[in-house]
Design a protein around this motif. Structure first.
Motif, PDB file in Angstrom:
ATOM      1  N   GLN A   1     -34.393  27.671 -51.978  1.00  0.00           N
ATOM      2  CA  GLN A   1     -33.421  26.989 -52.821  1.00  0.00           C
ATOM      3  C   GLN A   1     -33.709  25.494 -52.884  1.00  0.00           C
ATOM      4  OE1 GLN A   1     -30.726  28.526 -54.627  1.00  0.00           O
ATOM      5  NE2 GLN A   1     -32.177  30.152 -54.150  1.00  0.00           N
ATOM      6  N   SER A   2     -34.320  24.981 -51.833  1.00  0.00           N
ATOM      7  CA  SER A   2     -34.741  23.578 -51.841  1.00  0.00           C
ATOM      8  C   SER A   2     -35.841  23.388 -50.797  1.00  0.00           C
ATOM      9  CB  SER A   2     -33.568  22.639 -51.535  1.00  0.00           C
ATOM     10  OG  SER A   2     -33.129  22.796 -50.195  1.00  0.00           O
ATOM     11  N   VAL A   3     -36.662  22.378 -51.024  1.00  0.00           N
ATOM     12  CA  VAL A   3     -37.725  22.018 -50.089  1.00  0.00           C
ATOM     13  C   VAL A   3     -37.694  20.512 -49.915  1.00  0.00           C
ATOM     14  CG1 VAL A   3     -40.187  22.076 -49.568  1.00  0.00           C
ATOM     15  CG2 VAL A   3     -39.162  23.936 -50.887  1.00  0.00           C
ATOM     16  N   GLU A   4     -37.718  20.078 -48.664  1.00  0.00           N
ATOM     17  CA  GLU A   4     -37.704  18.655 -48.374  1.00  0.00           C
ATOM     18  C   GLU A   4     -38.882  18.317 -47.472  1.00  0.00           C
ATOM     19  OE1 GLU A   4     -34.429  15.270 -46.998  1.00  0.00           O
ATOM     20  OE2 GLU A   4     -34.001  17.411 -46.763  1.00  0.00           O
ATOM     21  N   TYR A   5     -39.668  17.338 -47.853  1.00  0.00           N
ATOM     22  CA  TYR A   5     -40.799  16.903 -47.040  1.00  0.00           C
ATOM     23  C   TYR A   5     -40.308  15.969 -45.941  1.00  0.00           C
ATOM     24  CZ  TYR A   5     -44.111  18.850 -50.409  1.00  0.00           C
ATOM     25  OH  TYR A   5     -44.829  19.696 -51.206  1.00  0.00           O
ATOM     26  N   MET A   6     -40.747  16.252 -44.706  1.00  0.00           N
ATOM     27  CA  MET A   6     -40.302  15.483 -43.538  1.00  0.00           C
ATOM     28  C   MET A   6     -41.528  14.992 -42.760  1.00  0.00           C
ATOM     29  SD  MET A   6     -37.036  16.169 -44.014  1.00  0.00           S
ATOM     30  CE  MET A   6     -36.218  15.625 -42.514  1.00  0.00           C
TER      31      MET A   6
ATOM     32  N   PHE B   1     -37.429  24.034 -45.488  1.00  0.00           N
ATOM     33  CA  PHE B   1     -37.018  24.991 -46.517  1.00  0.00           C
ATOM     34  C   PHE B   1     -35.575  25.436 -46.287  1.00  0.00           C
ATOM     35  CE2 PHE B   1     -41.602  25.411 -46.258  1.00  0.00           C
ATOM     36  CZ  PHE B   1     -41.987  25.451 -47.590  1.00  0.00           C
ATOM     37  N   LEU B   2     -34.827  25.522 -47.374  1.00  0.00           N
ATOM     38  CA  LEU B   2     -33.494  26.111 -47.358  1.00  0.00           C
ATOM     39  C   LEU B   2     -33.518  27.321 -48.277  1.00  0.00           C
ATOM     40  CD1 LEU B   2     -30.464  26.127 -46.636  1.00  0.00           C
ATOM     41  CD2 LEU B   2     -30.092  24.654 -48.633  1.00  0.00           C
ATOM     42  N   PHE B   3     -33.162  28.517 -47.736  1.00  0.00           N
ATOM     43  CA  PHE B   3     -33.224  29.756 -48.498  1.00  0.00           C
ATOM     44  C   PHE B   3     -31.826  30.201 -48.923  1.00  0.00           C
ATOM     45  CE2 PHE B   3     -36.998  29.597 -45.851  1.00  0.00           C
ATOM     46  CZ  PHE B   3     -38.004  29.894 -46.764  1.00  0.00           C
ATOM     47  N   SER B   4     -31.786  31.146 -49.854  1.00  0.00           N
ATOM     48  CA  SER B   4     -30.506  31.583 -50.430  1.00  0.00           C
ATOM     49  C   SER B   4     -29.600  32.258 -49.420  1.00  0.00           C
ATOM     50  CB  SER B   4     -30.772  32.531 -51.610  1.00  0.00           C
ATOM     51  OG  SER B   4     -31.531  33.654 -51.189  1.00  0.00           O
ATOM     52  N   ASN B   5     -30.173  32.801 -48.333  1.00  0.00           N
ATOM     53  CA  ASN B   5     -29.339  33.439 -47.314  1.00  0.00           C
ATOM     54  C   ASN B   5     -28.787  32.444 -46.298  1.00  0.00           C
ATOM     55  OD1 ASN B   5     -31.645  32.781 -45.924  1.00  0.00           O
ATOM     56  ND2 ASN B   5     -32.099  34.852 -45.215  1.00  0.00           N
ATOM     57  N   GLY B   6     -29.021  31.155 -46.536  1.00  0.00           N
ATOM     58  CA  GLY B   6     -28.503  30.126 -45.639  1.00  0.00           C
ATOM     59  C   GLY B   6     -29.454  29.718 -44.535  1.00  0.00           C
TER      60      GLY B   6
END
Length: 406
Positions: A130-135, A146-151
């Motif tokens: 659902q979203s990807v953030e570079y760290m 990574f944030l997925f649809s199942n939380g």
């Protein structure tokens, strides 16, 4: 998929580092969220993306060890992952199809490269976050959160994530969104709605119902409802109403505006041009030249991008210096006409460029026994042997005419 999540969460526990958002040179944040324009709901856009993904999924990934003198096929297990079964849940075709589809829907596609403790690849899993953030951590090491649809939220090392980008412009780490095509997709949706409403309008009767007697408001509503149910529905085949003298029906002119073919084709062409594809590729009516153009402009860039990304993520710099690489390729000659195939074999086989089995493969025929030997005409001579043939021991050219006289 329980095993897949266990792997991801296990890696998340191993990372356990203090990370912060990566700073990029262009400013802003390196944060990806999927395009919300529902492009895949458009039948035109979906058909075009499907045509690209179906053909790109035919690419064959290979581990090669190449040098200036030879080119060898690499690790068999790695080649099986790339060509047959990249993970327990899908085939190599499924993996490439999904990655390419995400590539054109979101302009960013991601996959998890599952490696063992020695760094050898065990599986490849496409990711649908659902979203990807570079760290980055304190040492400057980069991660993908990574944030997925199942939380579930998982942070993976950047080196273990396959990434391919399209419209790679405004952000240093991500491809741009598909907002530029939204007007065309909205127009295509409006056209479909207009066609549907036009059909419904032409299938019903419209007019004023005038009764020749005084009726109570309740009775008038009942009569109106009965008339509508009997005659003003799509089920009224023929568009004919039978009435008696108790009321008069005054029809109203209905001139629904229909969308002409030029307008429909203009919007369709706009979407195709955005994806860099022609209608002949979508409906599989392409000629040999059209296929060659499609391959060079769409499939080949994807093959190069995927090859470079996997080569960098699977091999160290030292391994790459020894010629290790991943290459995605396909037999383009399989899509040529029989005439072109025959001419190519006829022209190149005398030079020893093809084995008998390679020539049969081009013609989509089964291999034969002892068909892996190269066949070469005697009229073609090795350059070194040609020099020996024309020069004498002192390095002077032989005069063949004088030699024959002697």
């Amino acid at each position: 998929m329980a095993g897949f999540w266990e792997k991801l969460l296990g890696i998340e526990k191993e990372v356990q580092r203090q990370t912060e958002r990566a700073e990029i040179m262009s400013g802003g944040t390196a944060l990806f969220t999927p395009f919300s324009g529902n492009a895949y709901e458009s039948d035109i856009y979906r058909a075009a993306v499907d045509a690209i993904a179906r053909n790109a999924a035919k690419l064959k990934g290979k581990h090669l060890i190449a040098s200036s003198e030879r080119r060898l096929t690499g690790d068999k297990q790695l080649n099986r992952l790339l060509q047959v079964r990249p993970n327990p849940y899908m085939t190599a075709y499924d993996l490439l199809y999904k990655l390419v589809t995400h590539y054109y829907l979101f302009n960013n596609t991601f996959a998890f490269l599952d490696k063992d403790e020695r760094g050898y690849l065990r599986a490849i899993y496409p990711l649908s976050p659902q979203s990807v953030e570079y760290m980055t951590d304190a040492n400057g090491t980069m991660y993908c959160k990574f944030l997925f649809s199942n939380g579930q939220e998982v942070t993976l090392p950047y080196t273990d994530v396959f990434i391919a980008r399209r419209f790679f412009n405004s952000n240093d780490l991500l491809g741009d969104t598909n907002t530029a095509i939204i007007p065309a997709l909205d127009l295509a949706h409006t056209q479909n709605e207009g066609l549907e409403n036009s059909i419904k309008s032409n299938a019903t009767i419209r007019g004023i119902l005038k009764y020749n007697q005084v009726l109570s408001p309740e009775k008038l509503k009942e009569e109106k409802a009965a008339f509508i149910n009997d005659y003003l529905t799509v089920e009224n085949n023929g568009g004919i109403a039978a009435i008696d003298s108790k009321f008069d029906y005054i029809p109203l002119e209905s001139n629904p505006v229909s969308v002409d073919d030029k307008q429909l084709n203009a919007v369709k062409q706009k979407i195709y041009e955005y994806l860099g594809i022609s209608e002949s590729i979508v409906n599989s009516t392409y000629s040999e030249d059209e296929w060659a153009s499609f391959y060079e402009s769409i499939i080949e860039p994807l093959a190069i991008q995927f090859s470079l990304e996997l080569t960098d993520k699977l091999f160290t710099e030292r391994e790459q210096s020894f010629g290790n690489s991943i290459m995605f390729e396909s037999n383009r000659l399989q899509f040529a006409s029989n005439t072109s195939k025959t001419n190519i074999i006829k022209e190149l086989m005398p030079y020893g460029l093809f084995t008998a089995n390679q020539a049969l493969e081009i013609l989509n025929l089964p291999p034969v026994e002892n068909g892996d030997k190269r066949i070469q005409t005697l009229n073609v001579v090795n350059a070194d042997k040609a020099d020996k043939y024309q020069l004498n021991e002192e390095g002077e050219y032989q005069d063949e005419s004088n030699k024959s006289e002697e």
